[in-house]
Design an enzyme around this catalytic site. Structure first.
Site, PDB file in Angstrom:
ATOM      1  CG  ASP A  12       0.097  45.269  67.714  1.00  0.00           C
ATOM      2  OD1 ASP A  12       1.048  46.019  67.677  1.00  0.00           O
ATOM      3  OD2 ASP A  12       0.016  44.310  67.227  1.00  0.00           O
ATOM      4  CG  ASP A  14       3.568  44.774  62.091  1.00  0.00           C
ATOM      5  OD1 ASP A  14       3.287  44.785  60.842  1.00  0.00           O
ATOM      6  OD2 ASP A  14       4.323  45.596  62.678  1.00  0.00           O
TER       7      ASP A  14
END
Length: 362
Positions: A12, A14
């Site tokens: 991922d 953020d």
């Protein structure tokens, strides 16, 4: 782990690779203040990891904002964009990316942000544009997380079977997406107060510095120097009292992320002249009724009493060890004599030098 051999890794973005969550945590507060509204952190924590469109709908509705969804996005997105350019990689992230690249292990980034925003964040980090060959945003698939679509498409673009992929995520939404894709999932919680919810992952770690590739039959790290690990410098300001450091980050100078756990060491600048060696133990606890960061500190030079209540600049340059993820007490978070010995020996080595912080040697 679980009998599956991992051949590719999906990240991922953020809160996992970058400290964007920390940088942008007050943006919504500032935005809502214009309308006389106050942030409800319980609601915002539940929105962590969702696509922007869904998050925006919830925010406009939950806070009863007198603007349209489009007006909200047009106003707040430029604020986020400016912060993204300031984002730094979280501790251990660059180490793992370079390690995978060196050993030819395919990896990708799959984010609930739209593709162009993900590319902005990647381009702002030195070398990432060359490292990441597969970059996916939620606008490239039918449904974003918690749907498995993003991770399945990432596996497809890397040319690997989904069952052989390892997902690394910081949010519950992302973990659910990884499990739905039938992949193995490592959680690196970005909301420390809610880390108990991350048990649905196959493995939970405090930070990338705790990641052990060999658990997934990936090549092990071989970069420790004198029983410790050189790290990209972490800076923060604090005041020392009774064996603990209290962060002073109101001026925004701290880059100590929530994912910083464990025993670290480095240098302290107390005034324009004096520089000291320090060992710190960083953890989160609820011992005082509220969930907060606890930073135990010990000056190797034996100057603990002289620095009481003084503002100091801390630069951490090395990492010794982490703590048990499932610990119920702080026993393994105490600074040991062995930690002090390792730190003292390491801080005399070039690998742990830091210009502007390491005192000159006569």
């Amino acid at each position: 782990m679980n009998g599956r051999r991992i051949s590719a890794v999906i990240f991922d973005m953020d809160g996992t690779l970058l400290n964007t969550e920390q940088l942008t945590k007050d943006l919504l507060k500032e935005f809502l203040a214009k309308y006389g509204k106050v942030v409800d952190m319980d609601k915002e924590n539940k929105r962590l990891g969702t696509v922007h469109h869904e998050s925006a709908i919830g925010i406009v509705k939950d806070y009863d904002l007198p603007i349209t969804l489009q007006q909200y996005s047009q106003s707040i997105m430029p604020m986020y964009h400016d912060k993204w350019l300031q984002a730094k990689a979280l501790p251990g992230v660059n180490r793992l990316i370079k390690h995978l690249h060196k050993h030819g292990i395919p990896y990708a980034v799959a984010s609930n942000s739209i593709k162009k925003n993900v590319e902005v964040k990647v381009s702002a980090q030195k070398g990432w544009k060359e490292y990441f060959k597969v970059i996916l945003g939620s606008d490239e698939v039918k449904s974003g997380k918690p749907s498995p679509d993003l991770f399945l498409e990432a596996a497809n673009k890397m040319g690997v079977d989904a069952s052989c992929c390892l997902v690394i995520e910081d949010s519950v939404v992302g973990i659910k997406a990884g499990k739905a894709a039938k992949m193995q999932v490592v959680a690196v919680p970005s909301i420390q107060s809610e880390s108990d919810q991350y048990s649905i992952a196959d493995h939970v770690i405090h930070s990338f510095l705790d990641f052990q590739p060999e658990l997934w039959e990936l090549p092990p790290f071989e970069d420790r120097v004198m029983k410790a690990l050189p790290i990209e410098p972490i800076h923060f300001k604090g005041s020392y009292k009774n064996g603990f450091l209290q962060e002073c980050s109101d001026d925004g100078t701290s880059d100590l992320p929530g994912q910083a756990w464990g025993v670290y060491f480095g240098w302290v600048k107390v005034d324009s002249q004096e520089r000291l060696k320090i060992v710190v133990s960083i953890r989160w606890d609820r011992s005082c009724g509220a969930f907060r960061r606890n930073i135990q500190a010990c000056f190797i030079n034996g100057s603990n009493g002289q620095t009481c209540d003084q503002l100091m600049e801390v630069t951490l340059v090395g990492y010794i060890r982490g703590f048990c993820t499932k610990q119920k007490n702080s026993s393994d978070a105490q600074i040991l004599d062995q930690d002090k010995s390792i730190a003292e020996a390491c801080l005399d080595l070039a690998a742990y030098d830091y210009h502007g912080c390491n005192p000159s040697k006569n």
